[in-house]
Design a protein around this motif. Structure first.
Motif, PDB file in Angstrom:
ATOM      1  N   THR A   1       0.967  -1.429  -0.040  1.00 51.04           N
ATOM      2  CA  THR A   1       0.272   0.046  -0.450  1.00 51.04           C
ATOM      3  C   THR A   1       1.013   1.093  -0.474  1.00 51.04           C
ATOM      4  O   THR A   1       0.851   2.083  -0.451  1.00 51.04           O
ATOM      5  CB  THR A   1      -1.101   0.017   1.388  1.00 51.04           C
ATOM      6  N   GLY A   2       2.139   1.572   0.191  1.00 54.05           N
ATOM      7  CA  GLY A   2       3.065   2.489   0.880  1.00 54.05           C
ATOM      8  C   GLY A   2       2.334   3.277   1.869  1.00 54.05           C
ATOM      9  O   GLY A   2       2.462   4.263   1.373  1.00 54.05           O
TER      10      GLY A   2
ATOM     11  N   LEU B   1       4.191   8.520   4.489  1.00 58.73           N
ATOM     12  CA  LEU B   1       4.276   9.402   5.745  1.00 58.73           C
ATOM     13  C   LEU B   1       5.672   9.332   5.964  1.00 58.73           C
ATOM     14  O   LEU B   1       6.280  11.256   6.386  1.00 58.73           O
ATOM     15  CB  LEU B   1       3.954   7.748   7.104  1.00 58.73           C
ATOM     16  N   ARG B   2       6.619   8.143   5.625  1.00 61.39           N
ATOM     17  CA  ARG B   2       8.823   8.775   5.714  1.00 61.39           C
ATOM     18  C   ARG B   2       8.593  10.773   5.081  1.00 61.39           C
ATOM     19  O   ARG B   2       9.424  11.607   5.143  1.00 61.39           O
ATOM     20  CB  ARG B   2       9.378   7.628   5.006  1.00 61.39           C
ATOM     21  N   ARG B   3       8.213  10.326   3.937  1.00 67.65           N
ATOM     22  CA  ARG B   3       8.251  10.955   2.912  1.00 67.65           C
ATOM     23  C   ARG B   3       7.664  12.697   3.272  1.00 67.65           C
ATOM     24  O   ARG B   3       8.033  13.521   2.977  1.00 67.65           O
ATOM     25  CB  ARG B   3       7.144  11.134   1.474  1.00 67.65           C
ATOM     26  N   ARG B   4       6.274  12.717   3.886  1.00 71.11           N
ATOM     27  CA  ARG B   4       5.773  13.890   4.233  1.00 71.11           C
ATOM     28  C   ARG B   4       6.436  14.221   5.671  1.00 71.11           C
ATOM     29  O   ARG B   4       5.789  15.271   5.829  1.00 71.11           O
ATOM     30  CB  ARG B   4       4.013  13.308   4.334  1.00 71.11           C
ATOM     31  N   GLN B   5       7.542  14.105   6.102  1.00 77.56           N
ATOM     32  CA  GLN B   5       7.919  14.055   7.542  1.00 77.56           C
ATOM     33  C   GLN B   5       7.976  15.744   7.066  1.00 77.56           C
ATOM     34  O   GLN B   5       8.298  16.250   8.114  1.00 77.56           O
ATOM     35  CB  GLN B   5       8.667  12.979   7.932  1.00 77.56           C
ATOM     36  N   GLN B   6       8.521  15.683   6.249  1.00 75.51           N
ATOM     37  CA  GLN B   6       9.474  16.576   6.210  1.00 75.51           C
ATOM     38  C   GLN B   6       9.737  17.619   4.753  1.00 75.51           C
ATOM     39  O   GLN B   6       8.962  16.766   2.919  1.00 75.51           O
ATOM     40  CB  GLN B   6      10.960  16.616   5.854  1.00 75.51           C
ATOM     41  N   PHE B   7       9.342  18.481   4.218  1.00 76.38           N
ATOM     42  CA  PHE B   7       9.084  19.146   3.548  1.00 76.38           C
ATOM     43  C   PHE B   7      10.437  19.535   1.818  1.00 76.38           C
ATOM     44  O   PHE B   7      11.380  20.173   2.157  1.00 76.38           O
ATOM     45  CB  PHE B   7       8.721  20.776   3.636  1.00 76.38           C
TER      46      PHE B   7
END
Length: 63
Positions: free
Chosen positions: A26-27, A32-38
């Motif tokens: 599902t990824g 979530l890891r990608r969204r932790q930082q901008f």
């Protein structure tokens, strides 16, 4: 929602392994890891371009 059908007498460890595989596909964790930082759009575009170049090189090597 992820549903893992468990057959009668099936080991719980096997059912957990199926669940983990479905969850990986599902990824969710990756997102979530990608969204932790901008990341700035310019950085995202540069990385995408570098990846595309790498993939093209790998495809040429295979031929």
């Amino acid at each position: 929602m992820i549903v893992v059908p468990v057959k009668e007498g099936e080991n719980i460890e096997r059912a957990l392994k199926k669940f983990k595989r479905k969850f990986e596909k599902t990824g969710v964790v990756k997102e979530l890891r990608r969204r932790q930082q901008f990341d700035k759009p310019s950085v995202v575009n540069r990385l995408a371009k570098e990846r595309a170049i790498y993939v093209q090189k790998m495809q040429r090597v295979e031929e």
